[in-house]
Design an enzyme around this catalytic site. Structure first.
Site, mmCIF file in Angstrom:
data_model
loop_
_atom_site.group_PDB
_atom_site.id
_atom_site.type_symbol
_atom_site.label_atom_id
_atom_site.label_comp_id
_atom_site.label_asym_id
_atom_site.label_seq_id
_atom_site.Cartn_x
_atom_site.Cartn_y
_atom_site.Cartn_z
ATOM 1 N N ARG A 1 -7.918 11.625 -5.349
ATOM 2 C CA ARG A 1 -9.165 11.005 -4.902
ATOM 3 C C ARG A 1 -10.286 12.013 -4.733
ATOM 4 O O ARG A 1 -11.451 11.642 -4.711
ATOM 5 C CB ARG A 1 -8.932 10.215 -3.615
ATOM 6 C CG ARG A 1 -8.316 8.864 -3.833
ATOM 7 C CD ARG A 1 -9.333 7.825 -4.341
ATOM 8 N NE ARG A 1 -10.088 7.260 -3.239
ATOM 9 C CZ ARG A 1 -11.377 7.465 -3.025
ATOM 10 N NH1 ARG A 1 -12.073 8.225 -3.839
ATOM 11 N NH2 ARG A 1 -11.978 6.908 -1.996
ATOM 12 N N ARG B 1 -3.726 6.556 0.817
ATOM 13 C CA ARG B 1 -4.260 7.754 1.474
ATOM 14 C C ARG B 1 -3.273 8.522 2.346
ATOM 15 O O ARG B 1 -3.499 9.669 2.670
ATOM 16 C CB ARG B 1 -5.485 7.366 2.317
ATOM 17 C CG ARG B 1 -6.701 7.137 1.475
ATOM 18 C CD ARG B 1 -7.771 6.432 2.249
ATOM 19 N NE ARG B 1 -7.344 5.079 2.564
ATOM 20 C CZ ARG B 1 -8.126 4.171 3.139
ATOM 21 N NH1 ARG B 1 -9.339 4.485 3.515
ATOM 22 N NH2 ARG B 1 -7.662 2.961 3.381
ATOM 23 N N ASP C 1 -6.905 -2.965 -7.554
ATOM 24 C CA ASP C 1 -7.471 -3.544 -6.348
ATOM 25 C C ASP C 1 -7.742 -5.018 -6.534
ATOM 26 O O ASP C 1 -8.084 -5.476 -7.623
ATOM 27 C CB ASP C 1 -8.744 -2.826 -5.906
ATOM 28 C CG ASP C 1 -9.078 -3.202 -4.470
ATOM 29 O OD1 ASP C 1 -8.463 -2.652 -3.552
ATOM 30 O OD2 ASP C 1 -9.918 -4.106 -4.278
ATOM 31 N N ARG D 1 0.825 -1.213 0.000
ATOM 32 C CA ARG D 1 0.000 0.000 0.000
ATOM 33 C C ARG D 1 0.862 1.268 0.000
ATOM 34 O O ARG D 1 0.522 2.264 0.628
ATOM 35 C CB ARG D 1 -0.927 0.057 1.224
ATOM 36 C CG ARG D 1 -2.032 -0.964 1.212
ATOM 37 C CD ARG D 1 -3.234 -0.446 0.444
ATOM 38 N NE ARG D 1 -4.188 -1.510 0.232
ATOM 39 C CZ ARG D 1 -5.263 -1.721 0.981
ATOM 40 N NH1 ARG D 1 -5.543 -0.915 1.963
ATOM 41 N NH2 ARG D 1 -6.046 -2.722 0.729
ATOM 42 N N TYR E 1 -14.492 -12.332 0.276
ATOM 43 C CA TYR E 1 -15.239 -11.097 -0.027
ATOM 44 C C TYR E 1 -16.514 -11.413 -0.790
ATOM 45 O O TYR E 1 -17.574 -10.844 -0.516
ATOM 46 C CB TYR E 1 -14.368 -10.110 -0.815
ATOM 47 C CG TYR E 1 -13.365 -9.410 0.071
ATOM 48 C CD1 TYR E 1 -13.758 -8.357 0.886
ATOM 49 C CD2 TYR E 1 -12.045 -9.826 0.133
ATOM 50 C CE1 TYR E 1 -12.851 -7.726 1.727
ATOM 51 C CE2 TYR E 1 -11.131 -9.209 0.963
ATOM 52 C CZ TYR E 1 -11.541 -8.166 1.767
ATOM 53 O OH TYR E 1 -10.648 -7.561 2.599
HETATM 54 O O1 CP3 Z 1 0.063 -1.766 -2.427
HETATM 55 C C1 CP3 Z 1 -0.267 -0.889 -3.259
HETATM 56 O O2 CP3 Z 1 0.180 0.282 -3.206
HETATM 57 C C2 CP3 Z 1 -1.138 -1.271 -4.445
HETATM 58 C C3 CP3 Z 1 -2.503 -1.010 -4.373
HETATM 59 C C4 CP3 Z 1 -3.461 -1.957 -3.669
HETATM 60 C C5 CP3 Z 1 -4.755 -1.541 -3.284
HETATM 61 N N1 CP3 Z 1 -5.432 -2.619 -2.829
HETATM 62 C C6 CP3 Z 1 -5.291 -0.194 -3.421
HETATM 63 C C7 CP3 Z 1 -6.349 0.230 -2.472
HETATM 64 C C8 CP3 Z 1 -3.354 -3.307 -3.348
HETATM 65 C C9 CP3 Z 1 -2.159 -4.248 -3.499
HETATM 66 C C10 CP3 Z 1 -4.611 -3.717 -2.826
HETATM 67 C C11 CP3 Z 1 -4.908 -5.102 -2.424
HETATM 68 C C12 CP3 Z 1 -6.111 -5.383 -1.642
HETATM 69 N N2 CP3 Z 1 -7.354 -4.826 -1.799
HETATM 70 C C13 CP3 Z 1 -6.193 -6.372 -0.664
HETATM 71 C C14 CP3 Z 1 -5.093 -7.279 -0.252
HETATM 72 C C15 CP3 Z 1 -4.083 -6.509 0.461
HETATM 73 C C16 CP3 Z 1 -4.149 -6.561 1.921
HETATM 74 O O3 CP3 Z 1 -4.330 -5.484 2.531
HETATM 75 O O4 CP3 Z 1 -3.929 -7.648 2.453
HETATM 76 C C17 CP3 Z 1 -7.512 -6.376 -0.172
HETATM 77 C C18 CP3 Z 1 -8.041 -7.265 0.929
HETATM 78 C C19 CP3 Z 1 -8.237 -5.410 -0.914
HETATM 79 C C20 CP3 Z 1 -9.661 -5.083 -0.820
HETATM 80 C C21 CP3 Z 1 -9.811 -3.703 -0.340
HETATM 81 N N3 CP3 Z 1 -9.597 -2.569 -1.114
HETATM 82 C C22 CP3 Z 1 -10.160 -3.267 0.966
HETATM 83 C C23 CP3 Z 1 -10.435 -4.182 2.128
HETATM 84 C C24 CP3 Z 1 -10.174 -1.869 0.929
HETATM 85 C C25 CP3 Z 1 -10.563 -0.921 2.033
HETATM 86 C C26 CP3 Z 1 -9.362 -0.741 2.853
HETATM 87 C C27 CP3 Z 1 -9.319 0.533 3.608
HETATM 88 O O5 CP3 Z 1 -8.266 0.699 4.235
HETATM 89 O O6 CP3 Z 1 -10.260 1.340 3.574
HETATM 90 C C28 CP3 Z 1 -9.786 -1.453 -0.350
HETATM 91 C C29 CP3 Z 1 -9.622 -0.061 -0.803
HETATM 92 C C30 CP3 Z 1 -8.269 0.289 -1.307
HETATM 93 N N4 CP3 Z 1 -7.527 -0.423 -2.196
HETATM 94 C C31 CP3 Z 1 -7.559 1.474 -0.995
HETATM 95 C C32 CP3 Z 1 -6.352 1.429 -1.714
HETATM 96 C C33 CP3 Z 1 -5.252 2.470 -1.756
HETATM 97 C C34 CP3 Z 1 -8.101 2.585 -0.069
HETATM 98 C C35 CP3 Z 1 -8.158 3.737 -0.958
HETATM 99 C C36 CP3 Z 1 -9.229 4.747 -0.966
HETATM 100 O O7 CP3 Z 1 -10.348 4.634 -0.422
HETATM 101 O O8 CP3 Z 1 -8.878 5.739 -1.616
#
Ligand code: CP3
Length: 343
Positions: A36, A27, A71, A23, A146
């Site tokens: 965003r 944010r 994602d 990540r 999910y």
């Molecule tokens: O690592 C990186 O920089 C690459 C980008 C990336 C995102 N999601 C962007 C994102 C990666 C590798 C993921 C993977 C992902 N997405 C996982 C597996 C990674 C882990 O954490 O184990 C999972 C379970 C998801 C599903 C997902 N997407 C969730 C549960 C959420 C909400 C999380 C939160 O913190 O609110 C997301 C949203 C998400 N994906 C964000 C980002 C940067 C939050 C961004 C936003 O709302 O602007």
């Protein structure tokens, strides 16, 4: 071209310990928050030019790899599972899978068409990147959780109910996900991804017997199927101390470790494999002397072994101070043992 990340994946000597952060685009960065304001998360993921821009944002911090901005949930949509991201709550699935009929109704898709924007973003990035590009996908259990739970879960009760009460439908679902993920990751390599990470973030919720019977065949289908693709594979999970030996057997060149693991002892147990980890991302809220001391302990224990990649044990948290991330990356790069790390 900075290739110390790829060299460490292959357990070759490196000039400095490579570091990237899960990540790393997100944010905590003001540039990301600014984009965003104008675009939803899904717009960023589906527009190759925007995905390119976000992928590049953290590279100024000095990390040794880029991870494609995308994602994990994107492959669900072309299967017929609709979702959106609800601010402050995370993903919300509109039509979660509720039983055998829903599993049978899922569609197969060709990732090069339905997720063509991902491959296009990879091609754009490869034209300009000076560090390796990591592609990724979710592993069958984490993706299925999910699709079944409808969002994040702490008990995985709905997922486990399907696994225990209708194992045939579970295997059909996990098998389909495994096939699609294998094809999707293959397409990412064809487009130019130079390493792949398989996220099985939540599989630690299972015991060893269930992992072996219900998950192992599907994860190994993905990772063994990618063996000949020519790029290193990172196999990542959290809370998997009891599963690591099986995860290793399922496949991957690099194993991800979270912060709960004693890194050197666990590495000794696993033997010859590259390791990625394992700073607690919450430590980055502490004062620099506190998180740098923990980083030093990790480096002292791991960085003189072949095949170590410094990372956080799970993704960077949204409020993390950017300056702390910068100090961490510099610290990892400055670390030396006898002037020769990782030899
Ligand atoms: O690592 C990186 O920089 C690459 C980008 C990336 C995102 N999601 C962007 C994102 C990666 C590798 C993921 C993977 C992902 N997405 C996982 C597996 C990674 C882990 O954490 O184990 C999972 C379970 C998801 C599903 C997902 N997407 C969730 C549960 C959420 C909400 C999380 C939160 O913190 O609110 C997301 C949203 C998400 N994906 C964000 C980002 C940067 C939050 C961004 C936003 O709302 O602007």
């Amino acid at each position: 071209m900075n290739d110390r990340f790829l060299r460490a994946c292959r357990r070759e000597p490196v000039d400095r310990t490579p570091v990237w952060l899960m990540r790393q685009a997100g944010r905590y960065m003001p540039e990301y928050r600014a984009l965003r304001q104008k675009h939803s998360l899904l717009e960023l993921c589906r527009t190759p030019e925007l995905a390119r821009e976000v992928t590049l944002q953290p590279l100024g911090l000095g990390v040794d790899a880029a991870i494609l901005f995308s994602d994990l949930l994107l492959p669900l949509e072309p299967m017929g599972i609709r979702f959106d991201f609800v601010s402050g709550e995370g993903p919300k699935i509109e039509n979660p899978i509720r039983g055998a009929d829903d599993v049978r109704a899922l569609r197969r898709f060709e990732p090069r068409e339905s997720l063509g924007f991902v491959m296009e973003a990879i091609r754009l990035l490869r034209r300009e990147l000076q560090v390796p590009l990591i592609g990724f996908a979710g592993a069958p259990f984490t993706l299925a959780s999910y699709a079944l739970e409808g969002g994040h879960s702490s008990s995985f009760a709905i997922t486990k109910t399907l696994m225990y009460s209708d194992p045939q439908s579970w295997h059909r679902l996990a098998g389909l996900l495994a096939e699609l993920v294998l094809e999707f990751l293959t397409a990412q390599v064809e487009a130019g991804a130079q390493a792949l990470q398989l996220f099985d973030s939540w599989v630690g919720a299972l015991d060893e017997g269930d992992y072996r019977e219900l998950v192992f065949p599907h994860v190994s289908h993905v990772l063994q199927g990618l063996k000949g693709c020519g790029v290193p594979l990172i196999h990542f999970g959290t809370g998997t101390a009891h599963l690591l030996a099986l995860q290793r057997e399922a496949g991957g060149d690099v194993i991800g470790m979270d912060w709960k693991l004693n890194l050197p002892a666990t590495w000794d147990r696993l033997g010859k494999i590259a390791v990625q980890g394992n700073l607690d991302p919450a430590l980055l809220f502490a004062k620099p002397e506190v998180f740098l001391e923990q980083a030093r302990k990790i480096l002292d224990a791991a960085a003189s072994r072949p095949g170590f990649i410094f990372n956080v044990g799970h993704g960077i948290l949204p409020e993390t101070p950017v300056d702390h991330v910068l100090q961490l990356v510099d610290f990892v790069h400055a670390w030396r043992v006898n002037g020769q790390p990782n030899r």
